[in-house]
Design an enzyme around this catalytic site. Sequence first.
Site, short mmCIF file in Angstrom:
data_model
loop_
_atom_site.label_atom_id
_atom_site.label_comp_id
_atom_site.label_asym_id
_atom_site.label_seq_id
_atom_site.Cartn_x
_atom_site.Cartn_y
_atom_site.Cartn_z
N LYS A 68 46.71 56.20 49.50
CA LYS A 68 47.54 54.94 49.08
C LYS A 68 48.04 54.12 50.50
O LYS A 68 47.86 52.84 50.47
CB LYS A 68 48.69 56.30 48.82
CG LYS A 68 48.04 56.32 47.35
CD LYS A 68 49.33 57.53 47.24
CE LYS A 68 49.19 58.13 45.71
NZ LYS A 68 49.99 58.72 44.54
N GLN A 112 55.10 62.24 47.58
CA GLN A 112 53.57 62.39 46.69
C GLN A 112 53.80 64.36 46.33
O GLN A 112 54.37 65.66 46.28
CB GLN A 112 52.39 62.88 47.81
CG GLN A 112 51.40 63.78 47.43
CD GLN A 112 50.21 62.65 45.70
OE1 GLN A 112 50.96 61.13 46.25
NE2 GLN A 112 49.57 63.14 45.14
N ASP A 135 56.51 55.12 41.31
CA ASP A 135 55.31 56.22 40.27
C ASP A 135 56.49 55.81 38.67
O ASP A 135 56.12 56.36 38.48
CB ASP A 135 56.17 57.41 41.39
CG ASP A 135 55.50 57.95 41.94
OD1 ASP A 135 53.64 57.87 41.42
OD2 ASP A 135 55.17 58.75 43.00
N1 GUN Z 1 50.46 63.60 42.14
C1 GUN Z 1 49.57 63.67 41.10
N2 GUN Z 1 49.58 62.50 40.47
C2 GUN Z 1 50.74 61.56 41.43
C3 GUN Z 1 51.09 60.21 41.19
O1 GUN Z 1 51.14 59.23 40.34
N3 GUN Z 1 52.46 60.43 41.68
C4 GUN Z 1 52.29 60.99 42.73
N4 GUN Z 1 54.20 61.15 43.52
N5 GUN Z 1 52.09 62.24 42.83
C5 GUN Z 1 51.17 62.79 42.03
#
Ligand code: GUN
Length: 326
Positions: A68, A112, A135
């Site tokens: 990311k 995350q 998110d």
């Molecule tokens: N863990 C698995 N998928 C995601 C996501 O799309 N965003 C975040 N913040 N954590 C995750």
Amino acid sequence: MTAQKFAEQASAENQRAELLDGSLVAEQIKREVAVEVSRLQQEHGVRPCLAAVQVGDDPASSVYVQNKVRTSEALGLRSEHHALAAETTEEELLELVEKLNRRDEVDGILVQLPLPPAIDEARVLRTIDPAKDVDGFHPVNVGKLSLCQPVIAPCTPAGIIELLERNGIQISGARACIVGRSHIVGRPLAQLLLQRDATVTICHSRTKDLPRVTSEADILIAAIGRAGFVRAEHIKPGATVVDVGINKVTDEADARELFGAEAEKRIAAIARRGFTLVGDVHPAEARSVAGKLTPVPGGVGPLTVAMLMHNTVTAARRRRTLNSDK
Ligand code: GUN
């Protein structure tokens, strides 16, 4: 014709599902984001900034967060990686989130998941400023999504919609079935499909006679986290199958059973690096029954990151009330 019969006939005719290339669509979206980033910079002097927060050093989370951050930089966004020790307390994490909320130059905050068990995930998510919640996990944004109000939608479901729409797959009027009711994928995806006039069913571990339900779907989405779980009997012949799962296969016999004609390549990968990836869909069976299928890797995965970039730029624009919103 039953799915099993169809699979046999299709296999005899060497019929293969068309693969839906997620990487290709992700590249398109990232190109569009890069254009928008450069426009924001030139016309408004704004460089959108994403702050990614990771607690602990779970290897999979590290790979996702690094990806990311790296993608942000490649598209011209600013990014910050806040890597906190596994022992970080909930209060310390909340303090960081509040600091990021206050910093005007930060447009997007991503924490995350999963977080260490000692930390209350829901409390952390509801502390993020909803305007910076790239998110789409904050309760206010979840509510707005369910009310069809303008909102930043969760990245993986939004990416799946882009994949379907950009491949000309009709959503309106289609029967869509999602296997998995997670807050990250299953539930928000159901909202996005419903907004586009699909008839949506969500299945889960208590669903009775799962194959009967899933095999009615024109669009079947598997998001359950179980390697190769969706098999020929679950799939309507000719359906579009979207595989959200990412699971590691380390056993050669498992790889042989899952990958059919592709098994040798996958076994070589296991020998080289200890594992190969498989989704929640049984690839060999699905390829002989489905009309279209997302591969793993190279299907839904790249779209999640592309949509995070898109969401960060949207957040930057909305927070600064700049026009040409999409
Ligand atoms: N863990 C698995 N998928 C995601 C996501 O799309 N965003 C975040 N913040 N954590 C995750």
